[in-house]
Design a protein around this motif. Structure first.
Motif, PDB file in Angstrom:
ATOM      1  N   THR A 133      -7.252   4.975   1.696  1.00  0.00           N
ATOM      2  CA  THR A 133      -7.308   4.003   2.794  1.00  0.00           C
ATOM      3  C   THR A 133      -6.833   4.675   4.077  1.00  0.00           C
ATOM      4  OG1 THR A 133      -6.954   2.181   1.242  1.00  0.00           O
ATOM      5  CG2 THR A 133      -6.582   1.711   3.565  1.00  0.00           C
ATOM      6  N   SER A 134      -5.545   4.757   4.272  1.00  0.00           N
ATOM      7  CA  SER A 134      -5.028   5.427   5.470  1.00  0.00           C
ATOM      8  C   SER A 134      -4.923   6.934   5.282  1.00  0.00           C
ATOM      9  CB  SER A 134      -3.646   4.862   5.826  1.00  0.00           C
ATOM     10  OG  SER A 134      -2.691   5.238   4.845  1.00  0.00           O
ATOM     11  N   GLY A 135      -4.854   7.387   4.042  1.00  0.00           N
ATOM     12  CA  GLY A 135      -4.677   8.811   3.756  1.00  0.00           C
ATOM     13  C   GLY A 135      -3.233   9.253   3.737  1.00  0.00           C
ATOM     14  N   ALA A 158       3.211  -0.668  -2.559  1.00  0.00           N
ATOM     15  CA  ALA A 158       1.769  -0.411  -2.480  1.00  0.00           C
ATOM     16  C   ALA A 158       1.360  -0.314  -1.023  1.00  0.00           C
ATOM     17  CB  ALA A 158       0.998  -1.533  -3.178  1.00  0.00           C
ATOM     18  N   GLN A 159       0.616   0.728  -0.682  1.00  0.00           N
ATOM     19  CA  GLN A 159       0.240   0.947   0.702  1.00  0.00           C
ATOM     20  C   GLN A 159      -0.589  -0.204   1.268  1.00  0.00           C
ATOM     21  OE1 GLN A 159       2.238   3.126   1.990  1.00  0.00           O
ATOM     22  NE2 GLN A 159       0.855   4.761   2.634  1.00  0.00           N
ATOM     23  N   SER A 160      -1.351  -0.875   0.401  1.00  0.00           N
ATOM     24  CA  SER A 160      -2.168  -2.005   0.863  1.00  0.00           C
ATOM     25  C   SER A 160      -1.308  -3.170   1.332  1.00  0.00           C
ATOM     26  CB  SER A 160      -3.101  -2.464  -0.263  1.00  0.00           C
ATOM     27  OG  SER A 160      -2.345  -2.855  -1.406  1.00  0.00           O
ATOM     28  N   ARG A 161      -0.015  -3.166   0.940  1.00  0.00           N
ATOM     29  CA  ARG A 161       0.876  -4.266   1.333  1.00  0.00           C
ATOM     30  C   ARG A 161       1.851  -3.860   2.434  1.00  0.00           C
ATOM     31  NH1 ARG A 161       2.443  -6.528  -4.752  1.00  0.00           N
ATOM     32  NH2 ARG A 161       0.293  -6.982  -5.417  1.00  0.00           N
ATOM     33  N   ARG A 219     -10.167  11.588  14.857  1.00  0.00           N
ATOM     34  CA  ARG A 219      -8.785  11.383  14.404  1.00  0.00           C
ATOM     35  C   ARG A 219      -8.238  12.625  13.730  1.00  0.00           C
ATOM     36  NH1 ARG A 219      -7.554   6.004  11.095  1.00  0.00           N
ATOM     37  NH2 ARG A 219      -8.116   5.188  13.133  1.00  0.00           N
ATOM     38  N   CYS A 220      -9.055  13.274  12.905  1.00  0.00           N
ATOM     39  CA  CYS A 220      -8.586  14.489  12.228  1.00  0.00           C
ATOM     40  C   CYS A 220      -8.447  15.657  13.203  1.00  0.00           C
ATOM     41  CB  CYS A 220      -9.536  14.856  11.093  1.00  0.00           C
ATOM     42  SG  CYS A 220      -9.425  13.754   9.653  1.00  0.00           S
ATOM     43  N   LEU A 221      -9.284  15.678  14.258  1.00  0.00           N
ATOM     44  CA  LEU A 221      -9.131  16.713  15.279  1.00  0.00           C
ATOM     45  C   LEU A 221      -7.836  16.535  16.057  1.00  0.00           C
ATOM     46  CD1 LEU A 221     -12.772  16.981  16.678  1.00  0.00           C
ATOM     47  CD2 LEU A 221     -11.514  18.753  15.435  1.00  0.00           C
ATOM     48  N   ALA A 222      -7.507  15.257  16.346  1.00  0.00           N
ATOM     49  CA  ALA A 222      -6.300  14.982  17.133  1.00  0.00           C
ATOM     50  C   ALA A 222      -5.033  15.170  16.315  1.00  0.00           C
ATOM     51  CB  ALA A 222      -6.370  13.559  17.689  1.00  0.00           C
ATOM     52  N   ARG A 223      -5.062  14.717  15.045  1.00  0.00           N
ATOM     53  CA  ARG A 223      -3.877  14.820  14.177  1.00  0.00           C
ATOM     54  C   ARG A 223      -4.320  15.293  12.805  1.00  0.00           C
ATOM     55  NH1 ARG A 223      -0.020   9.667  14.451  1.00  0.00           N
ATOM     56  NH2 ARG A 223       1.299  11.203  13.399  1.00  0.00           N
ATOM     57  N   PRO A 224      -4.508  16.590  12.626  1.00  0.00           N
ATOM     58  CA  PRO A 224      -5.014  17.106  11.348  1.00  0.00           C
ATOM     59  C   PRO A 224      -4.085  16.731  10.188  1.00  0.00           C
ATOM     60  CG  PRO A 224      -5.079  18.799  13.045  1.00  0.00           C
ATOM     61  CD  PRO A 224      -4.292  17.663  13.608  1.00  0.00           C
ATOM     62  N   PRO A 225      -4.630  16.166   9.122  1.00  0.00           N
ATOM     63  CA  PRO A 225      -3.801  15.845   7.954  1.00  0.00           C
ATOM     64  C   PRO A 225      -3.444  17.102   7.172  1.00  0.00           C
ATOM     65  CG  PRO A 225      -6.094  15.290   7.536  1.00  0.00           C
ATOM     66  CD  PRO A 225      -6.028  15.727   8.963  1.00  0.00           C
ATOM     67  N   ALA A 226      -2.542  16.956   6.241  1.00  0.00           N
ATOM     68  CA  ALA A 226      -2.107  18.104   5.446  1.00  0.00           C
ATOM     69  C   ALA A 226      -3.191  18.582   4.488  1.00  0.00           C
ATOM     70  CB  ALA A 226      -0.841  17.756   4.669  1.00  0.00           C
ATOM     71  N   PHE A 227      -4.074  17.703   4.072  1.00  0.00           N
ATOM     72  CA  PHE A 227      -5.150  18.119   3.170  1.00  0.00           C
ATOM     73  C   PHE A 227      -6.303  18.707   3.986  1.00  0.00           C
ATOM     74  CE2 PHE A 227      -5.163  13.435   3.617  1.00  0.00           C
ATOM     75  CZ  PHE A 227      -6.329  13.250   4.345  1.00  0.00           C
TER      76      PHE A 227
END
Length: 249
Positions: A218-220, A178-181, A72-80
Motif C-alpha cells: 500500500t504505502s510501501g 496493521a498499516q491499513s488502520r 515520488r520515487c525520484l523525489a524520495r527513493p525508497p530503500a528497495f
C-alpha cells in the motif's frame, strides 16, 4: 500386469477426486479445477499495465511497459530497488486476498505465486533474486491467524522460480498495528525498527540480491523498513515480489 494396476489407480485418483469434490471459483462460484476459473482469471488478472519500476504504482498508459521510476520515487527513493506485482488491489481481486488472509483459503496461495511468477518473468529489467524472504508477522497476529500469508505465497513461488527460500531470515520484533488502520502520516513511525534479522543473516546476505515476498503493498513503508534492515546487514539489492498493489488515492 499386477504391478500396473495400482499405478493406473493412483493416476485416476486426482481425476476422481475432482469429479466427486469439484472446486468452485473463488470469484464467480462456478465449477473449475483450481481456485479460479479461466474466464475470471482472463478478465480480472490477465491485463498488464505500466508501473513504476521501483514502487509498482500505476503510470499513464503512454509510458510503455517500463516507464521508469515515478515522481515520488525520484523525489524520495525508497530503500528497495524494484517492485513486481501481479494485480491491483481493487474489486474483485481484493476479495481473493481477503479470502486467503482472513478466510484461511490457503489454496489461493499457489495461484498468487503462479501469477506472480509470470509477472516476474515478464519483467525483462528485473533479475531473479538469489534468495526469498517473506515479510514476517508479529507473534500475536501469527497466533491469531495461524499462518503467515506471505510465507504461504513464498513457498510455491520459490519452487516456481528455483530460488532458495529463507522463512526465518527476518522476524518482526514487536506487534505493529496493521498499516491499513494507521493514518498515512503515522505509517513510517509505526514501522520504525520493526524488524530484526537472524544471527546468520550477515553472512547470508553479503553482496546478494534479496526478494521480499508479501501479499499487498500500500504505502510501501513496511517493505521499505524491511529492505533497509536487509541492506544494513549487507544485502546489495532488494526486490519486492508482491501479489497486489493498492492504487494511490
Amino acid at each position: 500386469m499386477r504391478d500396473r494396476a495400482p499405478l493406473e489407480w493412483r493416476a485416476l485418483g486426482p481425476a476422481l477426486l475432482r469429479a466427486l469434490l469439484p472446486a468452485a471459483c473463488a470469484l464467480c462460484g462456478g465449477r473449475c479445477d483450481g481456485a479460479l476459473c479461466a474466464p475470471c482469471q482472463a478478465q480480472y488478472l490477465g491485463r498488464r499495465r505500466p508501473r513504476c519500476r521501483q514502487c509498482a504504482n500505476p503510470l499513464p498508459h503512454d509510458c510503455g511497459a517500463d516507464g521508469g521510476p515515478c515522481g515520488r520515487c525520484l523525489a524520495r527513493p525508497p530503500a528497495f530497488d524494484a517492485t513486481v506485482v501481479a494485480a491491483d488491489y481493487a474489486a474483485p481481486v481484493d476479495q481473493l486476498l481477503l479470502q486467503l488472509k482472513f478466510g484461511g483459503r490457503l489454496a489461493l496461495a499457489p495461484l498468487f505465486a503462479r501469477l506472480l511468477r509470470d509477472a516476474v518473468l515478464e519483467r525483462g529489467d528485473v533479475a531473479l533474486p538469489a534468495l526469498l524472504c517473506p515479510v514476517p508477522l508479529g507473534p500475536r497476529r501469527l497466533a491469531e491467524r495461524g499462518f503467515n500469508q506471505a510465507l504461504e505465497i513464498a513457498r510455491p513461488l520459490a519452487r516456481a522460480l528455483g530460488v532458495a527460500l529463507h522463512p526465518a531470515l527476518a522476524a518482526r520484533v514487536h506487534d505493529t498495528r496493521a498499516q491499513s488502520r494507521v493514518a498515512p502520516h503515522e505509517r513510517g513511525l509505526n514501522m520504525q525498527q520493526a524488524f530484526a534479522l537472524a544471527p546468520h543473516a550477515a553472512a547470508l546476505l553479503r553482496g546478494r540480491h534479496v526478494g521480499v515476498v508479501d501479499d499487498v503493498i500500500t504505502s510501501g513503508r513496511t517493505l521499505g523498513e524491511l529492505a533497509a534492515t536487509l541492506k544494513r546487514h549487507g544485502a546489495a539489492r532488494v526486490t519486492n515480489l508482491v501479489f497486489a498493489r493498492t492504487p494511490p488515492h
